[in-house]
Design an enzyme around this catalytic site. Structure first.
Site, PDB file in Angstrom:
ATOM      1  N   LYS A   3       0.828  -1.190   0.000  1.00  0.00           N
ATOM      2  CA  LYS A   3       0.000   0.000   0.000  1.00  0.00           C
ATOM      3  C   LYS A   3       0.880   1.264   0.000  1.00  0.00           C
ATOM      4  CE  LYS A   3      -3.985  -2.081  -0.179  1.00  0.00           C
ATOM      5  NZ  LYS A   3      -3.674  -3.500  -0.272  1.00  0.00           N
TER       6      LYS A   3
HETATM    7  C1  LIG Z   1      -4.923  -4.524   0.047  1.00  0.00           C
HETATM    8  C2  LIG Z   1      -6.383  -4.475  -0.016  1.00  0.00           C
HETATM    9  C3  LIG Z   1      -7.181  -5.076   0.958  1.00  0.00           C
HETATM   10  C4  LIG Z   1      -6.639  -5.953   2.037  1.00  0.00           C
HETATM   11  O1  LIG Z   1      -5.771  -5.356   2.886  1.00  0.00           O
HETATM   12  P1  LIG Z   1      -4.859  -6.243   3.875  1.00  0.00           P
HETATM   13  O2  LIG Z   1      -4.441  -5.265   4.899  1.00  0.00           O
HETATM   14  O3  LIG Z   1      -3.737  -6.758   3.047  1.00  0.00           O
HETATM   15  O4  LIG Z   1      -5.689  -7.335   4.418  1.00  0.00           O
HETATM   16  C5  LIG Z   1      -8.530  -4.920   0.881  1.00  0.00           C
HETATM   17  N1  LIG Z   1      -9.101  -4.234  -0.111  1.00  0.00           N
HETATM   18  C6  LIG Z   1      -8.383  -3.646  -1.070  1.00  0.00           C
HETATM   19  C7  LIG Z   1      -9.074  -2.861  -2.116  1.00  0.00           C
HETATM   20  C8  LIG Z   1      -7.002  -3.750  -1.075  1.00  0.00           C
HETATM   21  O5  LIG Z   1      -6.291  -3.185  -2.059  1.00  0.00           O
END
Ligand SMILES: *Cc1c(COP(=O)(O)O)cnc(C)c1O
Length: 376
Positions: free
Chosen positions: A182
């Site tokens: 992220k």
């Molecule tokens: C990365 C992501 C998630 C999940 O996040 P985690 O913290 O890795 O569980 C959920 N929704 C979207 C749109 C994402 O890009």
């Protein structure tokens, strides 16, 4: 290989980790609390409405429990959703109802959602695609009219706002991810936001065994602090001071990250606009801000896969997000989603992160131009 996404970490994060080592407290402690306070400020909300957890997927799963969604209920979500969203709905026994999306923004619109509403619809699980806010006024009005809960997957919308409000703070429950791919990263971690303190309290218990009182130091009972009671059979899904220490440093760097990402976005826009075989991201309305999580192009001539392969052979990694849930056999949900099908077959996410150098983006543009000259 030029990565499509990658984190930006520095000595500030390392130094903050050193302090955690010195403190000898690795669990959920004062750094987690501080991160919750600072993040609440960042999204212009209150610390009494936010709660950390270990990942955003846990947030998706937990939101089903927290909003009492169960077997017999229906949850509407765009077919272009993160796999964890689909799993969260199906795992609680609810019926997954998929809706189509806007073919150019890849976000679900009120009109797409409205077609799927039935008397059994309990919630909408929205995704702000690539950090671009959905049209929230229309969606919230629709939800209110039908008495439907709204869950916002704002995983990639860490700096995204809609009419001055942070995305993730508009619906009943919202969430942001801080996983390794992220923008604000800490290894794994997430923030949840609730529209009431009552819901936040329920989440606080749910994410820690359903314990009514905290054990150990946090327990103010002078005697027999090992006794406890539970309110539900909750999970154990909390953040810790190691990841929170990193997250706190990353939070400070967000303005710098946004500046860098906006510059990359502008550069791609400027350089690729001449290529008539491509559609570039739409100009956003002036009442939203994005987090520039994805820079996605749409290849209009059916050669998306060929372009992706060509770029990969030239050391440029690209991807497409999110694979349509109606094409995942395991879900067993089919239907007609012409816009999502179009988007899924022609959209390509180009490298977008803070460490891209001018030479990288120039090379990426050159290779796309070269592909166009050869094959388009
Ligand atoms: C990365 C992501 C998630 C999940 O996040 P985690 O913290 O890795 O569980 C959920 N929704 C979207 C749109 C994402 O890009």
């Amino acid at each position: 290989m030029i990565n499509v996404y990658q984190p930006t970490l520095g000595k500030e994060e390392l130094e903050s980790l050193e302090k955690v080592f010195e403190s000898n407290w690795l669990g959920k402690g004062k750094r987690v609390i501080e991160f919750e306070e600072k993040y609440a400020e960042h999204i212009k909300s209150s610390k009494d409405l936010v709660l950390t957890t270990n990942c955003c997927s846990e947030g998706l799963f937990s939101s089903m429990h927290l909003l009492d969604i169960k077997s017999g209920d229906e949850v509407i979500l765009p077919t272009l959703s993160f796999v964890g969203a689909g799993n969260a709905v199906c795992a609680c026994g609810a019926k997954m109802v998929l809706c189509d999306v806007d073919p150019r923004t890849l976000n679900a619109r009120a009109e797409d959602i409205e077609k799927c509403i039935t008397p059994r619809t309990k919630a909408i699980l929205l995704l702000h695609y690539g950090g671009i806010p959905c049209e929230m006024d229309e969606i919230m009005a629709l939800a209110k009219e039908h008495n439907i809960k709204v869950i916002e997957d704002a995983a990639a919308g860490v700096c995204s706002t809609y009419k001055g409000k942070a995305v993730g703070t508009i619906g009943d429950i919202g969430m942001w991810s801080f996983d390794a791919m992220k923008i604000l990263v800490c290894g794994d971690g997430a923030m949840l936001h609730f529209n009431s303190q009552e819901l936040r309290r329920k989440a606080d218990r749910w994410l820690y065994f359903g314990l009514e009182t905290k054990s150990g130091y946090e327990n103010s009972v002078a005697q027999k602090w090992w006794e406890f009671d539970i309110s539900c059979f909750g999970h154990r899904a909390i953040m810790n001071d190691i990841t929170a220490a990193m997250a706190l440093e990353q939070l400070k760097k967000l303005p710098m990250f946004m500046e860098k990402r906006a510059a990359v976005h502008e550069y791609y826009n400027e350089k690729l606009k001449e290529l008539t075989w491509l559609d570039l991201p739409l100009q956003l309305p002036d009442y939203v801000t994005t987090s520039y999580y994805f820079y996605f192009i749409q290849v209009k001539n059916g050669k998306r896969d060929q372009l992706a392969k060509f770029l990969r052979e030239n050391g440029i990694y690209t991807t497409y997000r999110y694979y349509p849930l109606h094409r995942v056999p395991g879900y067993g949900v089919t239907g007609n989603f012409p816009n999502a099908d179009y988007a899924a077959d022609c959209t390509l996410c180009l490298p977008m992160h803070q460490s891209l150098e001018a030479a990288d983006t120039r090379f990426i543009v050159e290779k796309i131009e070269e592909f166009g000259n050869k094959y388009c």
